[in-house]
Design a protein around this motif. Sequence first.
Motif, short mmCIF file in Angstrom:
data_model
loop_
_atom_site.label_atom_id
_atom_site.label_comp_id
_atom_site.label_asym_id
_atom_site.label_seq_id
_atom_site.Cartn_x
_atom_site.Cartn_y
_atom_site.Cartn_z
N ARG A 157 21.94 -14.90 -27.23
CA ARG A 157 20.93 -15.84 -26.34
C ARG A 157 19.49 -15.44 -26.57
N GLN A 158 18.64 -16.07 -26.69
CA GLN A 158 17.37 -16.04 -26.99
C GLN A 158 16.37 -16.47 -25.94
N ALA A 159 15.44 -15.73 -25.18
CA ALA A 159 14.48 -15.99 -24.20
C ALA A 159 13.30 -16.36 -24.71
N PRO A 160 12.45 -17.38 -24.13
CA PRO A 160 11.01 -17.37 -24.99
C PRO A 160 10.24 -15.99 -24.80
N GLY A 161 9.77 -15.80 -26.32
CA GLY A 161 9.15 -14.64 -26.47
C GLY A 161 9.97 -13.54 -26.80
N LYS A 162 11.03 -13.54 -27.00
CA LYS A 162 12.05 -12.31 -27.01
C LYS A 162 12.92 -12.61 -28.30
N GLN A 163 13.43 -11.61 -29.00
CA GLN A 163 14.47 -11.52 -29.91
C GLN A 163 15.74 -11.97 -29.44
N ARG A 164 16.28 -12.78 -30.26
CA ARG A 164 18.03 -13.13 -30.16
C ARG A 164 18.51 -11.72 -29.82
N GLU A 165 19.43 -11.63 -28.71
CA GLU A 165 20.34 -10.60 -28.61
C GLU A 165 21.77 -10.85 -28.09
N LEU A 166 22.63 -9.90 -28.71
CA LEU A 166 24.13 -10.34 -28.60
C LEU A 166 24.33 -10.07 -27.02
N VAL A 167 25.11 -11.23 -26.54
CA VAL A 167 25.58 -11.03 -25.24
C VAL A 167 27.02 -10.59 -25.09
N ALA A 168 27.97 -11.15 -25.78
CA ALA A 168 29.31 -10.63 -25.89
C ALA A 168 29.95 -11.26 -27.10
N ALA A 169 31.27 -10.62 -27.50
CA ALA A 169 31.68 -10.80 -28.84
C ALA A 169 33.39 -10.43 -28.55
N ILE A 170 33.97 -11.31 -29.52
CA ILE A 170 35.56 -11.03 -29.49
C ILE A 170 35.76 -11.13 -31.06
N LEU A 171 36.82 -10.04 -30.96
CA LEU A 171 37.29 -9.84 -32.40
C LEU A 171 38.54 -10.76 -32.79
N SER A 172 39.05 -10.89 -34.13
CA SER A 172 39.94 -11.46 -34.30
C SER A 172 41.44 -11.24 -33.65
N PHE A 173 41.46 -9.81 -33.25
CA PHE A 173 42.76 -9.17 -32.58
C PHE A 173 42.65 -9.25 -31.13
N GLY A 174 41.26 -9.68 -30.47
CA GLY A 174 41.09 -9.97 -29.14
C GLY A 174 40.44 -9.14 -28.48
N SER A 175 39.97 -7.87 -29.05
CA SER A 175 39.02 -7.07 -28.31
C SER A 175 37.82 -7.79 -28.01
N THR A 176 37.34 -7.36 -26.94
CA THR A 176 35.74 -7.92 -26.63
C THR A 176 34.85 -6.73 -26.31
N ASN A 177 33.46 -7.21 -26.47
CA ASN A 177 32.52 -6.28 -26.06
C ASN A 177 31.35 -6.99 -25.44
N TYR A 178 30.53 -6.24 -24.59
CA TYR A 178 29.57 -7.07 -23.71
C TYR A 178 28.22 -6.36 -23.75
N ALA A 179 27.06 -6.89 -23.75
CA ALA A 179 25.72 -6.26 -23.47
C ALA A 179 25.93 -5.58 -22.18
N ASN A 180 25.19 -4.30 -22.10
CA ASN A 180 25.10 -3.72 -20.59
C ASN A 180 24.70 -4.72 -19.49
N SER A 181 23.77 -5.47 -19.91
CA SER A 181 23.16 -6.30 -18.90
C SER A 181 24.02 -7.39 -18.29
N VAL A 182 25.04 -7.90 -19.05
CA VAL A 182 25.96 -8.56 -18.57
C VAL A 182 27.34 -8.20 -18.12
N LYS A 183 27.70 -7.00 -18.41
CA LYS A 183 29.25 -6.40 -18.13
C LYS A 183 29.31 -6.68 -16.48
N GLY A 184 30.42 -6.92 -16.41
CA GLY A 184 31.23 -7.14 -15.10
C GLY A 184 30.52 -8.50 -14.44
#
Length: 115
Positions: A38-65
């Motif tokens: 995601r990219q908010a006005p005036g801010k850099q693009r940041e990773l929110v969440a990702a999923i790998l081919s074998f199914g594992s996921t990871n999340y930015a701390n700001s959106v966990k939960g």
Amino acid sequence: QVQLVESGGGLVQPGGSLRLSCAPSVSISSINAMGWYRQAPGKQRELVAAILSFGSTNYANSVKGRFTMSRDGAKNTVYLQMNSLKPEDTAVYYCNAQRVGQNYWGQGTQVTVSS
């Protein structure tokens, strides 16, 4: 080449929910990793969440939960379920795919959290 078609953005009140969808033009099984940024006005693009081919996921701390990324092989689609949305989640959200050493982006979908 991989085209990514996103949908599901919009305007929601704080505390509400939205679900974003991203459908790639190739089989998800051929993609090494997919993510939502995601990219908010005036801010850099940041990773929110990702999923790998074998199914594992990871999340930015700001959106966990609050956010959950998932994929449906039968529909060849990945999703980002966003709950308990906050005004600071307002941004353009981009789907990303990494495949055979190449990086691909969707066109972006606007998410606005406001009362």
